[in-house]
Design an enzyme around this catalytic site. Structure first.
Site, short mmCIF file in Angstrom:
data_model
loop_
_atom_site.label_atom_id
_atom_site.label_comp_id
_atom_site.label_asym_id
_atom_site.label_seq_id
_atom_site.Cartn_x
_atom_site.Cartn_y
_atom_site.Cartn_z
N GLU A 427 0.93 -0.81 0.36
CA GLU A 427 0.14 -0.54 0.06
C GLU A 427 0.61 0.96 0.55
O GLU A 427 1.35 1.74 0.85
CB GLU A 427 -1.51 0.27 0.81
N GLU A 436 3.50 8.97 -4.81
CA GLU A 436 3.93 8.52 -3.80
C GLU A 436 4.89 6.56 -3.64
O GLU A 436 6.03 6.89 -3.04
CB GLU A 436 3.70 8.42 -2.66
#
Lengths: 641, 641
Positions: A427, A436
Site C-alpha cells: 500500500e 508516492e
C-alpha cells in the site's frame, strides 16, 4: 484549527432591513430580542443621495466643491450615527451609487460617496458592509472603485449583493454569476471582496447553483418572500430552497440573513419565526460521514503531499491512517480472494506472502485474518525500511505473530530474498495513485514475486478534472511565488466546483511483465514509468473561472475488490486519502460551450519523479486560453527516488 | 547601443541544405565560396532514425536499453562530426522526431533523440539549431519537450521551422501562426525559442503577414522554388515576396537562408545568384525617414516616461527635442494663424503672448517668427521654472530677443501676473497627450489668459490600441515583478502588430471654461481632470496574443493646425514623441471573431496622477478573458504633481 467547534456547522443568523430608521437602536434591540445574532441596516439616509447631483446646482456650488474636496457627512444623513452595537451591525451601502453611470459627475460623486461610507464603516469598526447589486451591463468602473476603496480598509470586509436568479433579457441563467465573476477577476480576486447571495423565489438550475460552491459566499440572504406557509401558517422554505440552504450551510458556513416581512405575509409568523426556522435547518444538517468527520477542520487546507520514500513517517501518521475502517477491510478481502484462487482447499501448500512497506503491521494483520478466514496456510514476510516502525513490528512478532511472520529490515528496491512469493501486498498509494512512487517501489519489489504471482494492488489509475475554487486559489496566491503555483497539494475539498466528473489519465499495473526485471539494484532507467495523457472536458451547462485541477485515484486491489477516492466511485467511509489539487498560475475563463483540454505528464529522471500540467480552453475550434506548462523539468515540485 | 551600425540594416545571408553530406566540409566550403555567410545543414544522418523503433526488436534489446540509459551517437550517424566551422553552421534537428506520436515509445525515443542532438549542438558550440516543422494537431508534448530541453542550453538558440502558408483542411489561413503561438504560450514565451519562417509560393493575406511582425523571427527561409526567373533567366522574387522580405529585413533583421536549388531551376542562375539577389534587396531598403533615423538603436527599447514637473530636464534633452523639424513649424503656423485672427492688419494693438514652460526658448522663437510673418506687434512673456534653462533664456534675451520678451522665473501654477494675455502657448505634452500633466499645468496657467483668449494647443486626445509584441512583453517580463507590468513605457515600436487602428479615449481642451479658475494657488481638487473611457476593437481578420496596449496622442494646436503621433495621422518627420506602451500582466488570446474591450482611467489625487487599465476579450457575448485592473490606486506608477 479546533475541529470540534467546526463540527457543529453553526451559522450566525441575522436580520436585514431596507427601511431607514430614525432610531436604529430600537430596530437592533427588537431584532436581538427576537433572537437574531446581528442586523444589517442601511448606513445612510436617502437624503444623502443629493450629493449625486447637487454640484450642478449653481447656487450650491461652493458647498459642493467643499464636499468634493473633503467629503464629510451631515449628521442627519446617517442612520448609523455611532459605534454603539457596531459589533453586531452590518452596514448597507447606498443603493443609489451609480459607479458606471454614463454621466461623469454621477460616476465621480458616487465614488466619493462610496469612499465616504466605507471610511465611516471603518471608523465605526463594522466587520462587514454590503455593496448594492451590481449593474447589469458594464461594471468596469464599479470594479475599479471597489478595488481601490477596499485597499484602505483594515478589517472591514465587503459583501457584494448578488441575486441568485435574475434572468437577463436573453434568458441567460448565470448572468448574476457572470457579473460577480467579472468583478472579482477585474479586482484580481481581492480577498476583501465577498458575496452576499440572495435567494429568489425561482432558483436557477442545479448546475448554476453548484458554481456558487466555489465562491466566497460570506452571507446568504433568505428574504421573507421566499418562505411559504406550512399548514399551520408558519413560514417554511420550499424543498429546493431547503436543500440549497443546507448545502451552503454545510459547505460555506455563511452568515445568514432573514428580512423583515411585510405585515401578515405568513399568518402565524412571529418576529422570531424566520430565524428559528433557519436555525432548525442548521441544527438538522445531515450527519457528517466518516470522511468528513475525520476531515473536520482540514477542509480546503493545503497540505504538502507525503514523501514516504525520502522521509520516514512518524508514529501519529501511522496511527491516524491505521484507523481507516474501509481500506484494511478491502485489503483483507483482496488477500482472502487471492488465497482462495491460489490454493486448493485442504491443500498442504503454504502460500508465501510478502508485505512490502509493512509500516507498523496493519497489512500483515489483514493477511493473517484472510488466511484464517480462507483456511489457507501462509508464511508472511514483512519488509520495512523505516527503523522506527520496525521496532513496532518486532513487538508484534514477539507478542502476536510469532513464527508465522518473518521480519525483513530493508528497502524493497534493494532487498534480495532467498525465495520468491506467491502474493505481493503493498500500500504505497498517494492521492494521485502513483505520486508516492508505488510504481518505482514495485518495480524493485516484483523480483520477489513468482512469475505467476499476484500483486495486490493489481493496478491504479489517476483521474483529473478542471476545478473552480476561489478559496484554494487565494491560499496558493498568498505565497506570491511561482513555486507554490507549481506544487500539488493534498486537500479535503469543500468550497469547490468541478466542471465535469474527472476522467482517467493513466494506469500502472503490477506485476509489469512488459518491462524486464533487472537484477541490478538500480534499474537502467525509469522511462517505462513515464506517462502522458490528454483529456478533454465540455462546459455544457456551466461557465466557470478555472483555478486548477482536482486529482484522484482508483485502484483495483484484486479482481473486483477496489478502493477509490474518485467522487463517483468513492469507497464509502474510507478516509486515508484526501484529493490532490494542482493549481494553475493564472485563472482562466471557461465560458459555457467551451472545452477544456488538460495535458498531464508524469516525468522521471534518475533521482526524482514529477508532474507537469497545462490547460487549454477552446471554443468553436479556436484557442481562447492557453496556460504555460507548469513545473517544467520538476523545477518547483518533485518526489525523490 | 551603437545606432550607426544598425542604420545599415544588414542581414546575414546563409544557405540551407536538406541533403545529407558525407563530407559536410565540402558543402560549407562551396557555400562560403559562393558568398554565403553561414550554412544550415542536418546534424544527423537518416540512419539515426532507427532509434525510434529499435527497442521493439527483441534481438537488439540490450543495446537499446543502453541507448535509452545514456544516449550516445554512433559516429556514422552524424553529419556534423566536429566543431570545425561551428561558428558558421546552423544545425537542423532530425525531421523525423515525433514528439506527439500516439505511440509512447516513439514519443519517448524522439525526446531522447532531441536531447541528444541538442546536447551535441551545445557541445559543438552551434549558435542556433532549427527545430523541424510543428505537427498540425496536438503539440503539447512537443512543447513540453522543447521547453525542458532548451533549459539546458547555455547559448544555443532554437529556431522553430514554420511555413508561412500551410492552409489546413478547413482553409484557415493562419494555422501555422496558431501552432507557433500555442507552442510559445505553452513554453511561457521562453526567450530561447524563436521562429525560422519559410516563405511559400502563395503568401497569406497582408493581415496574416502582419502578425509575424510581432514574433521573434530570427531566420527567414526563402527557398529557391519561390524565386521566379526574370527576363534574363536570373532568379528574382515576385512583387509581394519582395515587399514582405524587405519589411521583415527592416523590422526584424533576421538571418536569411536561401536553399540549394534543383538543377536548372532558373536558367542563368549561378551558386551565388540567390544570395546576391537577397543582398540586393537588403541594400535597397527604403531610406529611413526622419523619425526612424532619429530612433535608430532605440527601437523596442523601453524608456520610463519623463516627469518634467518633478524633475528638471537636462540640456541634452532640450537639445534633442529642439531639433524636431516639424513640431516648431506647426507651432509657428498655429501662432501665425491665431495672430491673424486676433488682430486687424495695420492695427496698433500689441498682442500679449505668454509662453509657459519656455524651456530654452524655441517656442518664443516660433512666436517671434510668426509675429514677423503676420506683421502683428507682440509682447511675449516667457515663463520657466527650471533654473538651468532660465540661464539660457537670459542669454537669448540679452543677445537676441531684447525687450520684445519678458522673462519670468516661476512655476506656471503659482505665478500671479500683473496682466492677462491674448495667446497662451505651451508644449507640455507627453506620448499619451496628458501624461506629462499638461492639464494640471494649464489649469494653473489659464488664469493668465483673457476670457476670449486663445490657448495653443487648443486640445489633445489620447488614443489606444491592443498590441502584440513578443519582444516588448519579454523585456517587461525580464524584471520579474508586478511594478514593471503596471508601468507604461515610452518606446519606438518596431516588432509589433496592432489588432486594429487605435481609437480615441478622451480629450482635454483649453481654456477650460466649464471648470472655474480658482484664485488659490492650490485648486480645491483635481476631479475635473479625471477621465474614463471604454473602447472596443473587433478581431476581424487576425488572431493574436495580446501583450499590451499602444498609446498615442493627437493635438489640435489651432483650428486645422495639428500635430499627431497616431499612426494614421502621424505628422511626417516629427520625432519628438515615441509612442507609449502599457503592458498587461498575462498575455491573453484574441481569437479571430472576438472583441477586445479596453477600459482606461486617468486618476488623480492631491499629489499625483496615474493611469489604470484593463482588457476584456469577448466572443459571441461571452467573456473569454478578463485581465485584472492594472496599477490600482497608482500603486506601481504615477506622475507627481
Amino acid at each position: 484549527m479546533d475541529p470540534t467547534v467546526d463540527q457543529f456547522r453553526a451559522c450566525p443568523v441575522g436580520i436585514l432591513t431596507t427601511d431607514y430608521y430614525d432610531n436604529v437602536g430600537t430596530f437592533i434591540d427588537e431584532a436581538s430580542e427576537a433572537g437574531h445574532d446581528f442586523v444589517a441596516t442601511p448606513m445612510a439616509h436617502p437624503t444623502f443621495r443629493r450629493v449625486l447631483h447637487e454640484d450642478k446646482k449653481e447656487k450650491n456650488k461652493a458647498a459642493v466643491d467643499l464636499w468634493r474636496d473633503g467629503p464629510v457627512f451631515d449628521r442627519q444623513d446617517l442612520i448609523l450615527q455611532s459605534a454603539a452595537c457596531s459589533d453586531i451591525v452590518v452596514g448597507m451601502l447606498a443603493e443609489w451609487l451609480q459607479l458606471d453611470s454614463q454621466d461623469e459627475d454621477i460616476r465621480v460623486n458616487s465614488e466619493l460617496a462610496l469612499k465616504q461610507e466605507l471610511a465611516w464603516a471603518s471608523h465605526l469598526g463594522l466587520l462587514s458592509v454590503i455593496f448594492p447589486k451590481l449593474p447589469k451591463g458594464n461594471l468596469s468602473n464599479t470594479a475599479r472603485a471597489i478595488n481601490h476603496a477596499v485597499g484602505s480598509l483594515s478589517f472591514t470586509q465587503l459583501w457584494t449583493h448578488v441575486l441568485i436568479n435574475e434572468p437577463d433579457d436573453e434568458g441567460v441563467e448565470n448572468g448574476p454569476w457572470k457579473q460577480w465573476n467579472k468583478l472579482r477577476v477585474l479586482c484580481e480576486q481581492n480577498t476583501k471582496i465577498h458575496v452576499a447571495l440572495e435567494l429568489t423565489q425561482d432558483l436557477p438550475s442545479d448546475d448554476i447553483l453548484d458554481v456558487w460552491m466555489a465562491e466566497p459566499v460570506k452571507a446568504l440572504i433568505v428574504p421573507a418572500e421566499v418562505f411559504i406557509p406550512n399548514t399551520k401558517g408558519f413560514p417554511v422554505l420550499p424543498k429546493r430552497h431547503q436543500e440549497f440552504v443546507k448545502k451552503v450551510m454545510d459547505k460555506l458556513r455563511p452568515n445568514i440573513l432573514v428580512t423583515v416581512p411585510p405585515t401578515q405575509l405568513h399568518a402565524s409568523a412571529t418576529p422570531s419565526s424566520y430565524q428559528e426556522y433557519i436555525r432548525h435547518l442548521n441544527r438538522n444538517l445531515p450527519e457528517l460521514d466518516a470522511v468528513n468527520q475525520f476531515a473536520t477542520g482540514y477542509q480546503d487546507y493545503l497540505q504538502a503531499p507525503l514523501q514516504p520514500l525520502m522521509d520516514n513517517l512518524d508514529n501519529s501518521t501511522y496511527e491516524t491512517f491505521e484507523k481507516d475502517p474501509i481500506k484494511y477491510q478491502q485489503y483483507e478481502e483482496a488477500v482472502y480472494r487471492a488465497l482462495l484462487d491460489r490454493t486448493e482447499p485442504d491443500s498442504n501448500v503454504t502460500t508465501v506472502i510478502m508485505v512490502v512497506g509493512a509500516g507498523r503491521g496493519p497489512l500483515v494483520d489483514c493477511c493473517l485474518r484472510a488466511s484464517t478466514k480462507a483456511e489457507r496456510k501462509v508464511h508472511i514476510y514483512a519488509v520495512e525500511k523505516n527503523p522506527n516502525a520496525y521496532v513496532t513490528l518486532q513487538n508484534k512478532k514477539e507478542n502476536e505473530w510469532l513464527d508465522k511472520v518473518e521480519l525483513v529490515f530493508a528497502d524493497m528496491r534493494r532487498w534480495k530474498p532467498s525465495k520468491k512469493c506467491d502474493i505481493l501486498v503493498s500500500e504505497l498509494l498517494g492521492s494521485f495513485g502513483d505520486n508516492e512512487l508505488s510504481p518505482e517501489c514495485l518495480d524493485g519489489a516484483q523480483k520477489f514475486l513468482k512469475d505467476d504471482g499476484i500483486s495486490i494492488p493489481a493496478n491504479y489509475t489517476s483521474f483529473a478534472a478542471p476545478l473552480a475554487s476561489t478559496k484554494l486559489y487565494n491560499e496558493v496566491a498568498a505565497y506570491k511565488d511561482l513555486e507554490h503555483f507549481e506544487t500539488p497539494y493534498v486537500v479535503m475539498f469543500q468550497q469547490i466546483c468541478e466542471l465535469n466528473p474527472s476522467q482517467p489519465l493513466w494506469t500502472f499495473a503490477h506485476p509489469n511483465h512488459t518491462h524486464p526485471t533487472t537484477d541490478d539494484h538500480d534499474p537502467i532507467n525509469n522511462l517505462h514509468n513515464i506517462r502522458y495523457s490528454q483529456v478533454k472536458f465540455a462546459a455544457v451547462e456551466k461557465s466557470m473561472t478555472m483555478h486548477g485541477i482536482a486529482g484522484y485515484f482508483e485502484s483495483v486491489l484484486y479482481k473486483d475488490v477496489t478502493i477509490s477516492i474518485h467522487p463517483e466511485t468513492h469507497s464509502p467511509g474510507m478516509f486515508s486519502w484526501f484529493p490532490i489539487f494542482f493549481p494553475i498560475r493564472n485563472p482562466v475563463q471557461v465560458p459555457q460551450g467551451a472545452h477544456v483540454t488538460l495535458d498531464f505528464w508524469r516525468q522521471t529522471d534518475k533521482k526524482k519523479i514529477w508532474y507537469e500540467w497545462a490547460a487549454t480552453v477552446t471554443k468553436d475550434g479556436q484557442d481562447i486560453a492557453i496556460t504555460p506548462i507548469h513545473n517544467v523539468g520538476g523545477r518547483s515540485y518533485w518526489v525523490g527516488l
